[in-house]
Design a protein around this motif. Structure first.
Motif, PDB file in Angstrom:
ATOM      1  N   GLY A   1      58.756  91.936  22.642  1.00  0.00           N
ATOM      2  CA  GLY A   1      58.835  90.560  22.586  1.00  0.00           C
ATOM      3  C   GLY A   1      60.757  90.314  22.527  1.00  0.00           C
ATOM      4  O   GLY A   1      60.934  89.205  23.275  1.00  0.00           O
ATOM      5  N   ARG A   2      61.228  91.205  22.241  1.00  0.00           N
ATOM      6  CA  ARG A   2      62.933  91.000  22.235  1.00  0.00           C
ATOM      7  C   ARG A   2      63.510  91.872  23.244  1.00  0.00           C
ATOM      8  O   ARG A   2      64.795  91.787  23.149  1.00  0.00           O
ATOM      9  N   GLY A   3      62.796  92.500  23.942  1.00  0.00           N
ATOM     10  CA  GLY A   3      63.521  93.150  24.897  1.00  0.00           C
ATOM     11  C   GLY A   3      64.255  94.645  24.384  1.00  0.00           C
ATOM     12  O   GLY A   3      65.204  95.000  24.996  1.00  0.00           O
ATOM     13  N   ILE A   4      63.881  94.835  23.021  1.00  0.00           N
ATOM     14  CA  ILE A   4      64.610  96.089  22.554  1.00  0.00           C
ATOM     15  C   ILE A   4      64.118  97.529  23.047  1.00  0.00           C
ATOM     16  O   ILE A   4      63.037  97.420  23.000  1.00  0.00           O
ATOM     17  N   ASP A   5      64.812  98.061  23.469  1.00  0.00           N
ATOM     18  CA  ASP A   5      64.835  99.481  23.985  1.00  0.00           C
ATOM     19  C   ASP A   5      65.715 100.333  23.016  1.00  0.00           C
ATOM     20  O   ASP A   5      65.464 101.971  23.487  1.00  0.00           O
ATOM     21  N   SER A   6      66.274 100.090  22.265  1.00  0.00           N
ATOM     22  CA  SER A   6      67.151 101.027  21.439  1.00  0.00           C
ATOM     23  C   SER A   6      67.068 101.035  20.157  1.00  0.00           C
ATOM     24  O   SER A   6      67.192  99.755  19.603  1.00  0.00           O
ATOM     25  N   LEU A   7      66.621 101.985  18.871  1.00  0.00           N
ATOM     26  CA  LEU A   7      66.521 101.609  17.669  1.00  0.00           C
ATOM     27  C   LEU A   7      67.712 102.496  16.997  1.00  0.00           C
ATOM     28  O   LEU A   7      68.055 103.519  17.178  1.00  0.00           O
ATOM     29  N   VAL A   8      68.340 101.718  15.687  1.00  0.00           N
ATOM     30  CA  VAL A   8      69.067 102.813  14.880  1.00  0.00           C
ATOM     31  C   VAL A   8      68.137 102.563  13.596  1.00  0.00           C
ATOM     32  O   VAL A   8      67.815 101.617  12.878  1.00  0.00           O
TER      33      VAL A   8
ATOM     34  N   ALA B   1      58.902 106.889  18.065  1.00  0.00           N
ATOM     35  CA  ALA B   1      59.661 105.922  18.757  1.00  0.00           C
ATOM     36  C   ALA B   1      60.061 106.984  19.990  1.00  0.00           C
ATOM     37  O   ALA B   1      60.358 106.461  21.042  1.00  0.00           O
ATOM     38  N   MET B   2      60.221 108.178  19.816  1.00  0.00           N
ATOM     39  CA  MET B   2      60.684 109.036  20.925  1.00  0.00           C
ATOM     40  C   MET B   2      59.579 109.237  21.892  1.00  0.00           C
ATOM     41  O   MET B   2      59.857 108.975  23.142  1.00  0.00           O
ATOM     42  N   ASP B   3      58.330 109.376  21.511  1.00  0.00           N
ATOM     43  CA  ASP B   3      57.158 109.329  22.479  1.00  0.00           C
ATOM     44  C   ASP B   3      57.075 108.025  23.107  1.00  0.00           C
ATOM     45  O   ASP B   3      56.301 108.034  24.261  1.00  0.00           O
ATOM     46  N   LEU B   4      57.726 106.893  22.566  1.00  0.00           N
ATOM     47  CA  LEU B   4      57.686 105.724  23.182  1.00  0.00           C
ATOM     48  C   LEU B   4      58.602 105.236  24.065  1.00  0.00           C
ATOM     49  O   LEU B   4      59.028 104.141  24.599  1.00  0.00           O
ATOM     50  N   ASP B   5      59.526 106.368  24.133  1.00  0.00           N
ATOM     51  CA  ASP B   5      60.580 106.400  25.220  1.00  0.00           C
ATOM     52  C   ASP B   5      61.876 105.320  24.665  1.00  0.00           C
ATOM     53  O   ASP B   5      62.770 104.773  25.510  1.00  0.00           O
ATOM     54  N   PHE B   6      62.111 105.045  23.345  1.00  0.00           N
ATOM     55  CA  PHE B   6      63.240 104.497  22.805  1.00  0.00           C
ATOM     56  C   PHE B   6      64.293 105.304  22.835  1.00  0.00           C
ATOM     57  O   PHE B   6      64.364 106.382  22.629  1.00  0.00           O
ATOM     58  N   ASN B   7      65.652 104.451  22.893  1.00  0.00           N
ATOM     59  CA  ASN B   7      66.936 105.262  22.796  1.00  0.00           C
ATOM     60  C   ASN B   7      67.062 105.476  21.283  1.00  0.00           C
ATOM     61  O   ASN B   7      66.668 104.255  20.662  1.00  0.00           O
ATOM     62  N   LEU B   8      67.353 106.501  20.703  1.00  0.00           N
ATOM     63  CA  LEU B   8      67.347 106.612  19.340  1.00  0.00           C
ATOM     64  C   LEU B   8      68.720 106.800  18.548  1.00  0.00           C
ATOM     65  O   LEU B   8      69.381 107.785  19.170  1.00  0.00           O
TER      66      LEU B   8
ATOM     67  N   TRP C   1      66.561 114.973  19.062  1.00  0.00           N
ATOM     68  CA  TRP C   1      66.139 113.747  19.800  1.00  0.00           C
ATOM     69  C   TRP C   1      66.872 112.591  19.697  1.00  0.00           C
ATOM     70  O   TRP C   1      66.630 111.592  20.218  1.00  0.00           O
ATOM     71  N   ALA C   2      67.846 112.127  18.867  1.00  0.00           N
ATOM     72  CA  ALA C   2      68.768 111.094  18.548  1.00  0.00           C
ATOM     73  C   ALA C   2      70.289 111.427  18.487  1.00  0.00           C
ATOM     74  O   ALA C   2      70.504 112.523  18.076  1.00  0.00           O
ATOM     75  N   ASP C   3      70.911 110.419  18.718  1.00  0.00           N
ATOM     76  CA  ASP C   3      72.222 110.499  18.270  1.00  0.00           C
ATOM     77  C   ASP C   3      72.237 110.142  16.778  1.00  0.00           C
ATOM     78  O   ASP C   3      71.742 109.391  16.256  1.00  0.00           O
ATOM     79  N   VAL C   4      72.997 110.937  15.791  1.00  0.00           N
ATOM     80  CA  VAL C   4      73.157 111.069  14.547  1.00  0.00           C
ATOM     81  C   VAL C   4      74.638 110.874  14.229  1.00  0.00           C
ATOM     82  O   VAL C   4      75.368 111.669  14.652  1.00  0.00           O
ATOM     83  N   ILE C   5      75.002 109.671  13.687  1.00  0.00           N
ATOM     84  CA  ILE C   5      76.017 109.092  13.324  1.00  0.00           C
ATOM     85  C   ILE C   5      76.214 108.489  12.108  1.00  0.00           C
ATOM     86  O   ILE C   5      75.351 107.666  11.600  1.00  0.00           O
ATOM     87  N   ALA C   6      77.407 108.754  11.289  1.00  0.00           N
ATOM     88  CA  ALA C   6      77.718 108.130   9.886  1.00  0.00           C
ATOM     89  C   ALA C   6      77.696 106.523  10.260  1.00  0.00           C
ATOM     90  O   ALA C   6      78.354 106.085  11.186  1.00  0.00           O
ATOM     91  N   VAL C   7      77.605 105.830   9.102  1.00  0.00           N
ATOM     92  CA  VAL C   7      77.650 104.407   9.078  1.00  0.00           C
ATOM     93  C   VAL C   7      79.003 103.983   9.598  1.00  0.00           C
ATOM     94  O   VAL C   7      79.103 103.282  10.332  1.00  0.00           O
ATOM     95  N   GLU C   8      80.124 104.646   8.892  1.00  0.00           N
ATOM     96  CA  GLU C   8      81.498 103.925   9.322  1.00  0.00           C
ATOM     97  C   GLU C   8      81.798 104.181  10.704  1.00  0.00           C
ATOM     98  O   GLU C   8      82.275 103.387  11.741  1.00  0.00           O
ATOM     99  N   ASP C   9      81.416 105.239  11.430  1.00  0.00           N
ATOM    100  CA  ASP C   9      81.514 105.784  12.978  1.00  0.00           C
ATOM    101  C   ASP C   9      80.693 104.698  13.692  1.00  0.00           C
ATOM    102  O   ASP C   9      81.148 104.080  14.692  1.00  0.00           O
TER     103      ASP C   9
END
Length: 187
Positions: free
Chosen positions: A114-121, A138-145, A171-179
């Motif tokens: 409904g919000r057009g969201i395709d990427s999840l953090v 989420a990976m199986d649903l094709d979200f960017n992660l 499967w996803a970008d893994v990044i620290a909060v500050e970065d």
């Protein structure tokens, strides 16, 4: 980042009481939430709630059966509330789920579409529970992660380390909060 959302999953009073190791988890998560809001990224809270009497819990589900025996996750119980240190604000969406993944038994997919969201953090407790289950679905649903590993927490530090250093990066970008905050900060 216009099509992203920050998911804050299972950061509920009882769960924080069990998992928080005093490492500054809630302040880091709070910084991520504030940064998302400043960048115009929607914050979506996900909570696990079970109906009184637990009609949705099969005795074959070891995790939920153990949680029910421990008196966890019943709708309306104070321990099921989102932890006050990271409480939702007006306009934030709260999604209730009935299983491990944020998508299981919830309307999360409908809210995202409904919000057009395709990427999840992804953030939350536990890394080996809701974060892992949601990441897989989420990976199986094709979200960017993206996973913020220091905004995830697990009762087993070695499991957390393995998942965030070995498995999730496949499967996803893994990044620290500050970065992540630096990358999403308004210009």
């Amino acid at each position: 980042m216009a099509n992203s959302a920050l998911l804050v999953m299972d950061v509920q009073r009882d769960i924080v009481d069990i998992a928080d190791d005093g490492s500054g988890y809630l302040p880091r998560l709070s910084r991520a939430i504030d940064g998302a809001r400043a960048a115009g990224i929607p914050v979506i809270y996900v909570v696990i709630e079970l109906r009184p009497g637990n009609p949705e819990v099969s005795p074959r589900n070891r995790v939920l059966t153990a949680a029910v025996r421990a008196g966890l996750f019943t709708e309306g119980d104070p321990g099921t509330e989102i932890h006050h240190d990271i409480a939702p604000r007006q306009g934030d969406v709260v999604v209730a789920k009935r299983r491990g993944s944020a998508f299981s038994g919830s309307d999360l997919d409908l809210v995202l579409r409904g919000r057009g969201i395709d990427s999840l953090v992804l953030t939350g407790i536990a890394t080996s529970g809701v974060v892992l289950y949601t990441l897989c679905q989420a990976m199986d649903l094709d979200f960017n992660l993206t996973v913020l590993p220091d905004a995830c927490l697990d009762t087993d530090p070695e499991v957390h380390r393995f998942l965030t250093e070995k498995l999730f990066p496949q499967w996803a970008d893994v990044i620290a909060v500050e970065d992540w905050l630096k990358a999403t900060a308004p210009q």
